[in-house]
Design an enzyme around this catalytic site. Sequence first.
Site, mmCIF file in Angstrom:
data_model
loop_
_atom_site.group_PDB
_atom_site.id
_atom_site.type_symbol
_atom_site.label_atom_id
_atom_site.label_comp_id
_atom_site.label_asym_id
_atom_site.label_seq_id
_atom_site.Cartn_x
_atom_site.Cartn_y
_atom_site.Cartn_z
ATOM 1 N N ASP A 82 -65.894 -43.633 -13.913
ATOM 2 C CA ASP A 82 -66.288 -42.941 -14.878
ATOM 3 C C ASP A 82 -65.830 -43.200 -16.305
ATOM 4 O O ASP A 82 -64.559 -43.569 -16.450
ATOM 5 C CB ASP A 82 -65.933 -41.559 -14.575
ATOM 6 C CG ASP A 82 -66.349 -40.312 -15.438
ATOM 7 O OD1 ASP A 82 -66.629 -40.409 -16.408
ATOM 8 O OD2 ASP A 82 -66.290 -39.057 -14.848
ATOM 9 N N ASP A 93 -70.099 -39.813 -22.155
ATOM 10 C CA ASP A 93 -69.552 -39.592 -20.998
ATOM 11 C C ASP A 93 -70.389 -39.842 -19.887
ATOM 12 O O ASP A 93 -71.436 -39.239 -19.737
ATOM 13 C CB ASP A 93 -68.868 -38.230 -21.145
ATOM 14 C CG ASP A 93 -68.154 -37.874 -19.733
ATOM 15 O OD1 ASP A 93 -67.779 -38.886 -19.058
ATOM 16 O OD2 ASP A 93 -67.737 -36.710 -19.766
ATOM 17 N N HIS A 153 -70.506 -30.025 -18.834
ATOM 18 C CA HIS A 153 -69.696 -29.593 -19.892
ATOM 19 C C HIS A 153 -70.446 -29.881 -21.452
ATOM 20 O O HIS A 153 -70.990 -31.007 -21.547
ATOM 21 C CB HIS A 153 -68.131 -29.893 -19.983
ATOM 22 C CG HIS A 153 -68.042 -31.435 -19.881
ATOM 23 N ND1 HIS A 153 -67.933 -32.302 -20.917
ATOM 24 C CD2 HIS A 153 -68.081 -32.418 -18.751
ATOM 25 C CE1 HIS A 153 -68.177 -33.580 -20.457
ATOM 26 N NE2 HIS A 153 -68.108 -33.682 -19.068
ATOM 27 N N HIS A 161 -64.284 -31.323 -23.174
ATOM 28 C CA HIS A 161 -64.775 -30.432 -22.404
ATOM 29 C C HIS A 161 -64.663 -29.074 -23.554
ATOM 30 O O HIS A 161 -63.698 -28.541 -23.810
ATOM 31 C CB HIS A 161 -63.822 -30.076 -21.094
ATOM 32 C CG HIS A 161 -63.913 -31.089 -20.185
ATOM 33 N ND1 HIS A 161 -64.906 -30.516 -19.050
ATOM 34 C CD2 HIS A 161 -63.693 -32.229 -19.873
ATOM 35 C CE1 HIS A 161 -64.810 -31.399 -18.290
ATOM 36 N NE2 HIS A 161 -64.315 -32.577 -18.570
ATOM 37 N N GLU A 186 -72.903 -33.705 -14.707
ATOM 38 C CA GLU A 186 -72.421 -34.678 -13.715
ATOM 39 C C GLU A 186 -72.391 -34.234 -12.429
ATOM 40 O O GLU A 186 -71.117 -33.385 -11.861
ATOM 41 C CB GLU A 186 -70.920 -35.173 -14.224
ATOM 42 C CG GLU A 186 -70.055 -33.996 -14.775
ATOM 43 C CD GLU A 186 -68.797 -34.625 -15.302
ATOM 44 O OE1 GLU A 186 -68.166 -35.657 -14.636
ATOM 45 O OE2 GLU A 186 -68.282 -34.227 -16.044
ATOM 46 N N GLU A 281 -73.393 -39.400 -13.771
ATOM 47 C CA GLU A 281 -73.426 -38.530 -15.078
ATOM 48 C C GLU A 281 -74.027 -39.259 -16.274
ATOM 49 O O GLU A 281 -73.915 -40.456 -16.571
ATOM 50 C CB GLU A 281 -71.805 -38.491 -15.332
ATOM 51 C CG GLU A 281 -71.492 -37.618 -16.662
ATOM 52 C CD GLU A 281 -69.888 -37.490 -16.877
ATOM 53 O OE1 GLU A 281 -69.117 -38.266 -16.369
ATOM 54 O OE2 GLU A 281 -69.635 -36.403 -17.589
#
Length: 296
Positions: A82, A93, A153, A161, A186, A281
């Site tokens: 990640d 992300d 998020h 976040h 994700e 993700e």
Amino acid sequence: MQIQDYLNAGKIASEVRENARKKYHVGSTLFEICESIESEIAKKGGKCAFPVNTSLNEIAAHYTAEPNDQKTVQETDLLKIDLGVQVNGYIADTAVTVCYEPSFDYLIQAAEAALKDAISMIRVGVKSSDVGKTIEQTIKQMGGVPIANLSGHSLEQYTIHAGKSIPNVWSIGSFSFLPTEAYACEPFVTTREGLGFVREGKTRNIFSLVSRKKTKDPECDKLVDYIWEKFNMLPFALRWFLPQWKEKTARSLLEKLVKHKVVRSYPVLIEANGQRVAQAEHTFIPQESGVTITTL
Ligand code: MN
Ligand code: MN
């Protein structure tokens, strides 16, 4: 919202993720994997939005390499990579799961399919609870179990976040997607033997700044200034202070800062029945007629 910065961060993140997907990681240490991905991000002109997470098997999230971490990827391991890239604080992300043990391929396929189904239904005005329902359905249809207490998020400048959660299961409480915000989706998938939620483990090797209040310890305050200057409020790892600080010194300063609540630490998150977890993700921005996936 700086669309161009989001797109630039996303392009770097997706190139780096695809290289990580193609690479054969068996025999590499987690330290080597983290450091090589982080230096690739820098080479492409990005900054890390957080330390590369290399979470193995039943560890769902939040493990990054310790300095010289010798944990080595085995043939039977399932590894989630990640990574985050930021350009002027605007974040991409994204994550990929790699596995060389074919019996767990369905977990990866379920995570990827759930992500695809979720993103293809999102546009401005869609409700997050409907997205959670889709993710849950796809994962279950493919023989997996979604992790209910991990979620996507909203993102803001220098904030990973940012307050809104995109659930991985049907759930009450919801928001509608806005065209003025970026989000990460994700899905996390475990086996039918899994409990479908994560618990906190003991290991904590990812940190972030909580406040810049003075500690009365000049060494601590110096480290806080460095953190703020380099990482703002974004997460960081102990590795990132070497060699400017000695490992032992940095570790004890960090411990003090955590005690003073100037820095927080994140525990690793482990599947509650010790079952393997896969993740996929992407980061995206909703449009009236679909989404712009920045990390495609
Ligand atoms: Mn991520
Ligand atoms: Mn994320």
